[in-house]
Write a protein that holds these residues in place. Structure first.
Motif, PDB file in Angstrom:
ATOM      1  N   UNK A 117       0.819  -1.198   0.000  1.00 37.21           N
ATOM      2  CA  UNK A 117       0.000   0.000   0.000  1.00 37.21           C
ATOM      3  C   UNK A 117       0.856   1.251   0.000  1.00 37.21           C
ATOM      4  N   UNK A 118       0.308   2.327  -0.540  1.00 34.87           N
ATOM      5  CA  UNK A 118       0.948   3.635  -0.467  1.00 34.87           C
ATOM      6  C   UNK A 118       0.564   4.277   0.870  1.00 34.87           C
ATOM      7  N   UNK A 119       1.264   5.337   1.276  1.00 32.02           N
ATOM      8  CA  UNK A 119       1.015   5.964   2.569  1.00 32.02           C
ATOM      9  C   UNK A 119      -0.444   6.351   2.811  1.00 32.02           C
ATOM     10  N   UNK A 120      -1.134   7.010   1.853  1.00 31.28           N
ATOM     11  CA  UNK A 120      -2.539   7.352   2.119  1.00 31.28           C
ATOM     12  C   UNK A 120      -3.417   6.114   2.344  1.00 31.28           C
ATOM     13  N   UNK A 121      -3.120   5.037   1.627  1.00 31.87           N
ATOM     14  CA  UNK A 121      -3.894   3.808   1.801  1.00 31.87           C
ATOM     15  C   UNK A 121      -3.620   3.181   3.158  1.00 31.87           C
ATOM     16  N   UNK A 122      -2.369   3.218   3.594  1.00 34.12           N
ATOM     17  CA  UNK A 122      -2.011   2.672   4.903  1.00 34.12           C
ATOM     18  C   UNK A 122      -2.724   3.466   5.991  1.00 34.12           C
ATOM     19  N   UNK A 123      -2.729   4.788   5.863  1.00 33.14           N
ATOM     20  CA  UNK A 123      -3.394   5.634   6.856  1.00 33.14           C
ATOM     21  C   UNK A 123      -4.899   5.367   6.884  1.00 33.14           C
ATOM     22  N   UNK A 124      -5.529   5.266   5.712  1.00 34.01           N
ATOM     23  CA  UNK A 124      -6.973   5.017   5.645  1.00 34.01           C
ATOM     24  C   UNK A 124      -7.317   3.655   6.235  1.00 34.01           C
ATOM     25  N   UNK A 125      -6.498   2.656   5.928  1.00 31.97           N
ATOM     26  CA  UNK A 125      -6.734   1.322   6.475  1.00 31.97           C
ATOM     27  C   UNK A 125      -6.564   1.317   7.990  1.00 31.97           C
ATOM     28  N   UNK A 126      -5.546   1.984   8.493  1.00 31.66           N
ATOM     29  CA  UNK A 126      -5.321   2.062   9.934  1.00 31.66           C
ATOM     30  C   UNK A 126      -6.486   2.767  10.624  1.00 31.66           C
TER      31      UNK A 126
END
Length: 75
Positions: free
Chosen positions: A51-60
């Motif tokens: 995942x890219x950073x925005x995706x990691x943040x959204x998933x978290x």
């Protein structure tokens, strides 16, 4: 879905795919797709968990929101 065509497959690899298909009761085609998908997921884990950073943040954030929900009582 696009058809999957595997040419010049190593006989040993072909046999391994066949054994997985038999063990799972899957067709060869479905087995190839599942193995490809699982291999892709495993490979993505090596690259920043896939995942890219925005995706990691959204998933978290989504996981945190789910964890904050109260437990289902009486279900």
């Amino acid at each position: 879905m696009v058809d999957l065509l595997l040419r010049d497959l190593d006989p040993l690899l072909n046999e391994r795919i066949r054994r997985v298909a038999v063990a799972r009761g899957w067709t060869r085609e479905y087995t190839c797709v599942m193995l490809l998908e699982q291999g892709l997921f495993a490979s993505e884990l090596e690259v920043r968990s896939g995942f890219q950073n925005p995706e990691v943040d959204a998933l978290a954030d989504a996981i945190a929101a789910l964890q904050a929900l109260p437990d289902a009582q009486g279900l």
